[in-house]
Scaffold this motif. Structure first.
Motif, short mmCIF file in Angstrom:
data_model
loop_
_atom_site.label_atom_id
_atom_site.label_comp_id
_atom_site.label_asym_id
_atom_site.label_seq_id
_atom_site.Cartn_x
_atom_site.Cartn_y
_atom_site.Cartn_z
N MET A 1 53.32 2.40 74.91
CA MET A 1 54.58 3.41 75.86
C MET A 1 55.93 2.48 75.26
SD MET A 1 54.93 5.43 79.15
CE MET A 1 52.93 6.79 79.10
N ARG A 2 56.57 3.95 74.96
CA ARG A 2 57.62 3.89 74.29
C ARG A 2 58.43 3.66 76.10
NH1 ARG A 2 60.30 7.90 71.60
NH2 ARG A 2 59.45 8.78 72.82
N GLN A 3 59.54 2.63 75.85
CA GLN A 3 60.53 2.28 77.37
C GLN A 3 61.31 3.77 78.09
OE1 GLN A 3 59.89 0.82 79.63
NE2 GLN A 3 62.34 0.51 80.90
N ALA A 4 61.74 4.47 76.60
CA ALA A 4 61.64 6.02 77.23
C ALA A 4 60.91 6.87 77.55
CB ALA A 4 62.49 6.43 75.48
N ASP A 5 59.50 6.64 76.77
CA ASP A 5 58.96 7.84 78.12
C ASP A 5 58.36 7.35 79.02
OD1 ASP A 5 57.92 9.07 75.42
OD2 ASP A 5 56.60 8.25 74.88
N ARG A 6 58.65 6.43 79.66
CA ARG A 6 58.53 5.94 80.84
C ARG A 6 59.00 6.38 81.48
NH1 ARG A 6 55.22 0.75 81.35
NH2 ARG A 6 57.19 -0.17 82.71
N ILE A 7 60.85 5.95 81.36
CA ILE A 7 61.64 7.09 81.68
C ILE A 7 61.45 7.75 81.77
CG2 ILE A 7 64.16 6.94 81.89
CD1 ILE A 7 64.51 4.33 81.02
N LYS A 8 61.44 8.98 81.13
CA LYS A 8 60.86 9.90 81.52
C LYS A 8 59.98 10.77 82.23
CE LYS A 8 58.40 12.30 78.51
NZ LYS A 8 58.23 13.34 76.48
N ILE A 9 59.02 9.75 82.55
CA ILE A 9 58.02 10.07 83.79
C ILE A 9 58.69 9.35 85.21
CG2 ILE A 9 56.00 8.28 84.38
CD1 ILE A 9 54.96 8.45 81.55
N ALA A 10 59.33 8.59 84.91
CA ALA A 10 59.91 8.08 86.28
C ALA A 10 60.98 9.68 86.73
CB ALA A 10 60.22 6.59 86.10
N LYS A 11 61.85 9.60 86.35
CA LYS A 11 62.43 10.79 86.29
C LYS A 11 62.44 11.63 86.43
CE LYS A 11 66.67 9.45 83.48
NZ LYS A 11 67.18 9.90 81.94
N ARG A 12 60.56 12.39 85.88
CA ARG A 12 60.04 13.72 86.52
C ARG A 12 59.38 13.71 87.54
NH1 ARG A 12 58.78 17.29 88.10
NH2 ARG A 12 57.27 19.28 87.63
N ILE A 13 58.91 11.99 88.00
CA ILE A 13 58.75 12.29 89.11
C ILE A 13 59.40 12.55 90.91
CG2 ILE A 13 57.33 10.56 91.09
CD1 ILE A 13 55.65 9.90 88.72
N VAL A 14 60.75 11.57 90.27
CA VAL A 14 61.95 11.67 91.08
C VAL A 14 63.01 13.32 91.55
CG1 VAL A 14 64.68 11.25 92.08
CG2 VAL A 14 63.64 9.55 90.50
N GLN A 15 62.10 14.61 90.55
CA GLN A 15 61.72 15.12 91.20
C GLN A 15 61.15 16.28 92.28
OE1 GLN A 15 61.86 18.06 87.70
NE2 GLN A 15 62.77 16.83 86.87
N GLU A 16 59.89 15.69 92.06
CA GLU A 16 59.08 15.77 93.42
C GLU A 16 59.00 14.95 95.11
OE1 GLU A 16 56.31 18.20 92.66
OE2 GLU A 16 57.35 18.45 90.29
N LEU A 17 60.46 14.33 94.69
CA LEU A 17 59.92 13.64 95.50
C LEU A 17 61.43 13.91 96.97
CD1 LEU A 17 60.35 9.80 94.22
CD2 LEU A 17 58.46 11.09 95.70
N GLU A 18 60.90 14.28 98.39
CA GLU A 18 62.05 14.64 98.95
C GLU A 18 63.14 13.86 100.14
OE1 GLU A 18 59.94 17.33 101.72
OE2 GLU A 18 58.87 18.53 100.35
N GLU A 19 64.39 14.75 100.10
CA GLU A 19 65.10 13.36 100.50
C GLU A 19 64.67 12.91 101.69
OE1 GLU A 19 69.37 12.52 101.00
OE2 GLU A 19 68.13 13.11 99.02
N GLY A 20 65.23 11.63 102.17
CA GLY A 20 64.60 11.17 103.98
C GLY A 20 62.68 10.79 103.34
N GLN A 21 62.58 10.55 102.29
CA GLN A 21 60.82 10.15 102.32
C GLN A 21 60.77 8.55 102.49
OE1 GLN A 21 58.80 12.54 99.34
NE2 GLN A 21 58.02 13.80 100.59
N THR A 22 59.86 8.38 102.90
CA THR A 22 58.96 7.53 102.68
C THR A 22 58.04 7.24 101.49
OG1 THR A 22 59.42 6.79 105.58
CG2 THR A 22 58.48 4.78 103.92
N VAL A 23 57.97 6.31 100.82
CA VAL A 23 57.56 6.03 99.32
C VAL A 23 57.44 4.41 98.93
CG1 VAL A 23 57.67 7.24 96.88
CG2 VAL A 23 59.76 7.89 98.10
N ASN A 24 56.25 4.63 98.86
CA ASN A 24 55.55 2.78 98.40
C ASN A 24 55.45 3.10 96.75
OD1 ASN A 24 53.26 2.05 96.60
ND2 ASN A 24 53.84 1.22 98.72
N LEU A 25 55.85 2.03 95.86
CA LEU A 25 56.15 2.52 94.34
C LEU A 25 55.38 0.76 93.86
CD1 LEU A 25 59.89 2.79 93.52
CD2 LEU A 25 58.11 4.17 93.66
N GLY A 26 53.75 2.12 93.17
CA GLY A 26 53.00 0.28 93.39
C GLY A 26 53.85 0.21 91.74
#
Length: 216
Positions: free
Chosen positions: A1-26
């Motif tokens: 997978m291209r690094q650009a696609d990996r970054i796109k996925i990460a950025k899109r997931i950030v939109q789902e995360l709410e301020e102050g949440q405790t988040v585990n990153l696998g």
């Protein structure tokens, strides 16, 4: 997978995360998330013993004693803490993680995850996968849409060992965003220049979608 696609996925997931949440990153794509939070403040946990994970350091500040679950260099936010594996898993098993962002080998159309073993191949062990699936309040999948061999990762039924019966809530690939609700998989957003028909061809799992997503 291209690094650009990996970054796109990460950025899109950030939109789902709410301020102050405790988040585990696998392992894998999830560990890119700290670099794309912008002004959003989250408490990031790494199962190898860190609460308060920060972004990737500049090359001249790398300390390989301070790494993510993917063994990539990271930083520590002000107020961060380091601890042993038993304390890390006590946080996870105790229900103190709001969101777990996980990579997968497969996910079925109900949201059940397989992310720790491939039949016939040598493995190191399940790691934290089963604990995270059970202990986190919400599960988000970050994954390439297909495997390196072009095989579907979104499948009707798992052919790899399950990580647990708890279902994922959301999955993000380089092509699409899916929600899992009441045992069904629904396409909620298309992230690439791809048609519904093309997406269906590379997705073994059955999914529903709103007709408004269909390109004119």
């Amino acid at each position: 997978m291209r690094q650009a696609d990996r970054i796109k996925i990460a950025k899109r997931i950030v939109q789902e995360l709410e301020e102050g949440q405790t988040v585990n990153l696998g392992v894998g794509i999830p560990t890119l998330i700290p670099d794309y939070l912008g002004d959003k403040h989250l408490i990031l946990q790494s199962e190898n013993g860190l609460l308060g994970m920060g972004p990737t350091p500049p090359a001249d500040e790398v300390n390989m004693d301070l790494i993510s679950a993917s063994k990539a260099p990271i930083t520590m936010e002000i107020g961060a803490s380091l601890f042993d594996s038993s304390s890390s898993f006590a946080m996870i098993r105790g229900g103190h993680i709001d969101v777990a962002v996980l990579g997968v080998l497969q996910v079925d159309q109900t949201g059940e995850i397989a992310n720790w073993a491939v039949p016939g191949e040598t493995i190191l062990g399940v790691g934290g996968a089963m604990d995270l699936v059970v202990g986190a309040k919400k599960i988000i999948i970050a994954t390439s849409h297909t495997s390196k061999n072009g095989e579907a990762k979104f499948v009707k039924e798992l052919s790899f060992p399950t990580s647990g019966i708890t279902k994922a809530d959301l999955a993000v690939s380089e092509h699409a965003v899916f929600k899992f609700e009441e045992g069904r998989m629904k396409l909620v957003e298309i992230l690439s220049d791809i048609s519904i028909e093309e997406l269906q061809e590379m997705t073994e799992a059955a999914f529903t979608y709103d007709r408004l997503l269909v390109k004119k």
